[in-house]
Design an enzyme around this catalytic site. Sequence first.
Site, PDB file in Angstrom:
ATOM      1  N   ARG A   1       4.836  11.066  -2.427  1.00 19.92           N
ATOM      2  CA  ARG A   1       4.565  10.933  -0.995  1.00 19.92           C
ATOM      3  C   ARG A   1       5.858  11.103  -0.191  1.00 19.92           C
ATOM      4  O   ARG A   1       6.840  10.399  -0.442  1.00 19.92           O
ATOM      5  CB  ARG A   1       3.990   9.538  -0.750  1.00 19.92           C
ATOM      6  CG  ARG A   1       4.070   9.079   0.670  1.00 19.92           C
ATOM      7  CD  ARG A   1       3.377   7.748   0.892  1.00 19.92           C
ATOM      8  NE  ARG A   1       4.223   6.609   0.691  1.00 19.92           N
ATOM      9  CZ  ARG A   1       4.358   5.620   1.582  1.00 19.92           C
ATOM     10  NH1 ARG A   1       3.692   5.632   2.700  1.00 19.92           N
ATOM     11  NH2 ARG A   1       5.133   4.605   1.327  1.00 19.92           N
TER      12      ARG A   1
ATOM     13  N   PRO B   1       0.790  -1.224   0.000  1.00 22.40           N
ATOM     14  CA  PRO B   1       0.000   0.000   0.000  1.00 22.40           C
ATOM     15  C   PRO B   1       0.832   1.289   0.000  1.00 22.40           C
ATOM     16  O   PRO B   1       1.891   1.358   0.628  1.00 22.40           O
ATOM     17  CB  PRO B   1      -0.837  -0.096   1.284  1.00 22.40           C
ATOM     18  CG  PRO B   1      -0.175  -1.144   2.101  1.00 22.40           C
ATOM     19  CD  PRO B   1       0.494  -2.079   1.147  1.00 22.40           C
ATOM     20  N   ASN B   2       0.305   2.247  -0.728  1.00 24.14           N
ATOM     21  CA  ASN B   2       0.837   3.612  -0.823  1.00 24.14           C
ATOM     22  C   ASN B   2       2.087   3.741  -1.687  1.00 24.14           C
ATOM     23  O   ASN B   2       2.527   4.857  -1.971  1.00 24.14           O
ATOM     24  CB  ASN B   2       1.087   4.214   0.578  1.00 24.14           C
ATOM     25  CG  ASN B   2      -0.184   4.261   1.399  1.00 24.14           C
ATOM     26  OD1 ASN B   2      -1.179   4.833   0.939  1.00 24.14           O
ATOM     27  ND2 ASN B   2      -0.187   3.655   2.569  1.00 24.14           N
TER      28      ASN B   2
ATOM     29  N   GLU C   1      13.115  -9.139   1.277  1.00 22.68           N
ATOM     30  CA  GLU C   1      12.254  -8.043   1.754  1.00 22.68           C
ATOM     31  C   GLU C   1      13.002  -6.725   1.542  1.00 22.68           C
ATOM     32  O   GLU C   1      14.175  -6.609   1.917  1.00 22.68           O
ATOM     33  CB  GLU C   1      11.979  -8.287   3.241  1.00 22.68           C
ATOM     34  CG  GLU C   1      11.188  -7.220   3.945  1.00 22.68           C
ATOM     35  CD  GLU C   1      11.047  -7.539   5.447  1.00 22.68           C
ATOM     36  OE1 GLU C   1      11.433  -8.661   5.871  1.00 22.68           O
ATOM     37  OE2 GLU C   1      10.584  -6.664   6.177  1.00 22.68           O
TER      38      GLU C   1
ATOM     39  N   ASN D   1       8.214  -5.472  -1.144  1.00 19.60           N
ATOM     40  CA  ASN D   1       8.111  -4.358  -0.202  1.00 19.60           C
ATOM     41  C   ASN D   1       6.638  -4.305   0.201  1.00 19.60           C
ATOM     42  O   ASN D   1       5.818  -3.753  -0.543  1.00 19.60           O
ATOM     43  CB  ASN D   1       8.547  -3.043  -0.842  1.00 19.60           C
ATOM     44  CG  ASN D   1       8.465  -1.888   0.150  1.00 19.60           C
ATOM     45  OD1 ASN D   1       7.886  -2.043   1.243  1.00 19.60           O
ATOM     46  ND2 ASN D   1       9.009  -0.748  -0.207  1.00 19.60           N
TER      47      ASN D   1
ATOM     48  N   ALA E   1       3.141  -0.893   4.650  1.00 21.52           N
ATOM     49  CA  ALA E   1       2.726  -1.002   6.047  1.00 21.52           C
ATOM     50  C   ALA E   1       2.249  -2.407   6.427  1.00 21.52           C
ATOM     51  O   ALA E   1       2.214  -2.749   7.617  1.00 21.52           O
ATOM     52  CB  ALA E   1       1.629   0.023   6.340  1.00 21.52           C
TER      53      ALA E   1
ATOM     54  N   ARG F   1      13.155   4.624  12.318  1.00 20.89           N
ATOM     55  CA  ARG F   1      11.883   5.353  12.331  1.00 20.89           C
ATOM     56  C   ARG F   1      11.053   4.968  13.567  1.00 20.89           C
ATOM     57  O   ARG F   1      11.591   4.497  14.557  1.00 20.89           O
ATOM     58  CB  ARG F   1      11.151   5.092  11.007  1.00 20.89           C
ATOM     59  CG  ARG F   1      11.968   5.577   9.804  1.00 20.89           C
ATOM     60  CD  ARG F   1      11.259   5.344   8.493  1.00 20.89           C
ATOM     61  NE  ARG F   1      10.010   6.110   8.422  1.00 20.89           N
ATOM     62  CZ  ARG F   1       9.079   5.906   7.498  1.00 20.89           C
ATOM     63  NH1 ARG F   1       9.241   4.967   6.576  1.00 20.89           N
ATOM     64  NH2 ARG F   1       7.989   6.643   7.492  1.00 20.89           N
TER      65      ARG F   1
ATOM     66  N   HIS G   1       4.284  -4.697   8.868  1.00 23.20           N
ATOM     67  CA  HIS G   1       4.207  -4.628  10.331  1.00 23.20           C
ATOM     68  C   HIS G   1       2.934  -5.243  10.895  1.00 23.20           C
ATOM     69  O   HIS G   1       2.758  -5.294  12.113  1.00 23.20           O
ATOM     70  CB  HIS G   1       4.303  -3.157  10.772  1.00 23.20           C
ATOM     71  CG  HIS G   1       5.295  -2.366   9.972  1.00 23.20           C
ATOM     72  ND1 HIS G   1       6.647  -2.643   9.990  1.00 23.20           N
ATOM     73  CD2 HIS G   1       5.149  -1.328   9.091  1.00 23.20           C
ATOM     74  CE1 HIS G   1       7.280  -1.801   9.160  1.00 23.20           C
ATOM     75  NE2 HIS G   1       6.388  -0.999   8.605  1.00 23.20           N
TER      76      HIS G   1
ATOM     77  N   TYR H   1      11.075   8.874   1.088  1.00 21.14           N
ATOM     78  CA  TYR H   1      11.012   7.844   0.039  1.00 21.14           C
ATOM     79  C   TYR H   1      11.654   8.266  -1.281  1.00 21.14           C
ATOM     80  O   TYR H   1      11.722   7.459  -2.211  1.00 21.14           O
ATOM     81  CB  TYR H   1       9.545   7.437  -0.188  1.00 21.14           C
ATOM     82  CG  TYR H   1       8.904   6.838   1.040  1.00 21.14           C
ATOM     83  CD1 TYR H   1       9.259   5.564   1.487  1.00 21.14           C
ATOM     84  CD2 TYR H   1       7.955   7.544   1.776  1.00 21.14           C
ATOM     85  CE1 TYR H   1       8.688   5.011   2.621  1.00 21.14           C
ATOM     86  CE2 TYR H   1       7.365   7.004   2.914  1.00 21.14           C
ATOM     87  CZ  TYR H   1       7.742   5.738   3.325  1.00 21.14           C
ATOM     88  OH  TYR H   1       7.176   5.191   4.456  1.00 21.14           O
TER      89      TYR H   1
ATOM     90  N   HIS I   1      12.818  -2.440   1.997  1.00 17.21           N
ATOM     91  CA  HIS I   1      12.212  -1.190   2.458  1.00 17.21           C
ATOM     92  C   HIS I   1      13.070  -0.046   1.947  1.00 17.21           C
ATOM     93  O   HIS I   1      14.307  -0.088   2.083  1.00 17.21           O
ATOM     94  CB  HIS I   1      12.131  -1.139   3.991  1.00 17.21           C
ATOM     95  CG  HIS I   1      11.359  -2.279   4.528  1.00 17.21           C
ATOM     96  ND1 HIS I   1      10.001  -2.373   4.392  1.00 17.21           N
ATOM     97  CD2 HIS I   1      11.758  -3.416   5.135  1.00 17.21           C
ATOM     98  CE1 HIS I   1       9.593  -3.501   4.915  1.00 17.21           C
ATOM     99  NE2 HIS I   1      10.637  -4.164   5.371  1.00 17.21           N
ATOM    100  N   ILE I   2      12.421   0.937   1.379  1.00 20.11           N
ATOM    101  CA  ILE I   2      13.144   2.086   0.835  1.00 20.11           C
ATOM    102  C   ILE I   2      13.833   2.844   1.971  1.00 20.11           C
ATOM    103  O   ILE I   2      14.994   3.226   1.883  1.00 20.11           O
ATOM    104  CB  ILE I   2      12.156   2.993   0.068  1.00 20.11           C
ATOM    105  CG1 ILE I   2      11.592   2.208  -1.130  1.00 20.11           C
ATOM    106  CG2 ILE I   2      12.832   4.295  -0.369  1.00 20.11           C
ATOM    107  CD1 ILE I   2      10.352   2.822  -1.737  1.00 20.11           C
TER     108      ILE I   2
HETATM  109  C1  DHK Z   1       7.103   1.712   3.065  1.00 23.28           C
HETATM  110  C2  DHK Z   1       5.962   2.001   3.732  1.00 23.28           C
HETATM  111  O1  DHK Z   1       4.868   2.366   3.065  1.00 23.28           O
HETATM  112  C3  DHK Z   1       5.900   2.000   5.200  1.00 23.28           C
HETATM  113  O2  DHK Z   1       4.627   1.643   5.680  1.00 23.28           O
HETATM  114  C4  DHK Z   1       6.952   1.101   5.817  1.00 23.28           C
HETATM  115  C5  DHK Z   1       8.298   1.151   3.746  1.00 23.28           C
HETATM  116  C6  DHK Z   1       8.315   1.403   5.229  1.00 23.28           C
HETATM  117  C7  DHK Z   1       9.570   1.532   3.016  1.00 23.28           C
HETATM  118  O3  DHK Z   1      10.473   2.100   3.613  1.00 23.28           O
HETATM  119  O4  DHK Z   1       9.664   1.237   1.824  1.00 23.28           O
HETATM  120  O5  DHK Z   1       6.964   1.264   7.200  1.00 23.28           O
END
Ligand code: DHK
Length: 145
Positions: free
Chosen positions: A18, A10-11, A98, A74, A77, A107, A80, A23, A100-101
């Site tokens: 964003r 998501p997102n 896995e 990736n 959210a 964080r 978690h 990011y 994460h950017i």
């Molecule tokens: C991306 C997200 O959208 C967050 O919810 C994660 C992750 C971190 C990232 O760093 O790519 O906590």
Amino acid sequence: MSLFFILNGPNLNLLGQRQPEIYGRETLGDVEESCRQLAEAAGHDIFFAQSNREYELIDWIHEARTQAQGIVINPGAFTHTSIAILDALNAFEGPVIEVHISNIHKREVFRHQSYVSTRAEAVIAGLGVEGYAVALGQLIRLSQR
Ligand code: DHK
């Protein structure tokens, strides 16, 4: 030729717009393009996808069971929160990396926990979008062993 799945939660469709201070400014389209070039240069292919829906990510992981040599994920959210994504990944037999950017450990505390990390061969966090290429490169190397 191997096929690798690169899945985004998501997102991440908003990558580049964003919170760019966290990011970065590259879009998910840019990430897909660089991963595709890397895979094709090595004679492989990728399935690259993003969804804001947990079930869709799970369905793609199920498809990967018969189609993919490895998964880069990736989960956003869902990292978690989602035992369901962990269960799906546990039903996949190949390597999982896995990504994460951002460095989730730098964080908020709620981002420090990852269900997926209990399954992943490797975790890359904090390399920015470059983490995807590092993960894919490693899956390609593993597939050539
Ligand atoms: C991306 C997200 O959208 C967050 O919810 C994660 C992750 C971190 C990232 O760093 O790519 O906590």
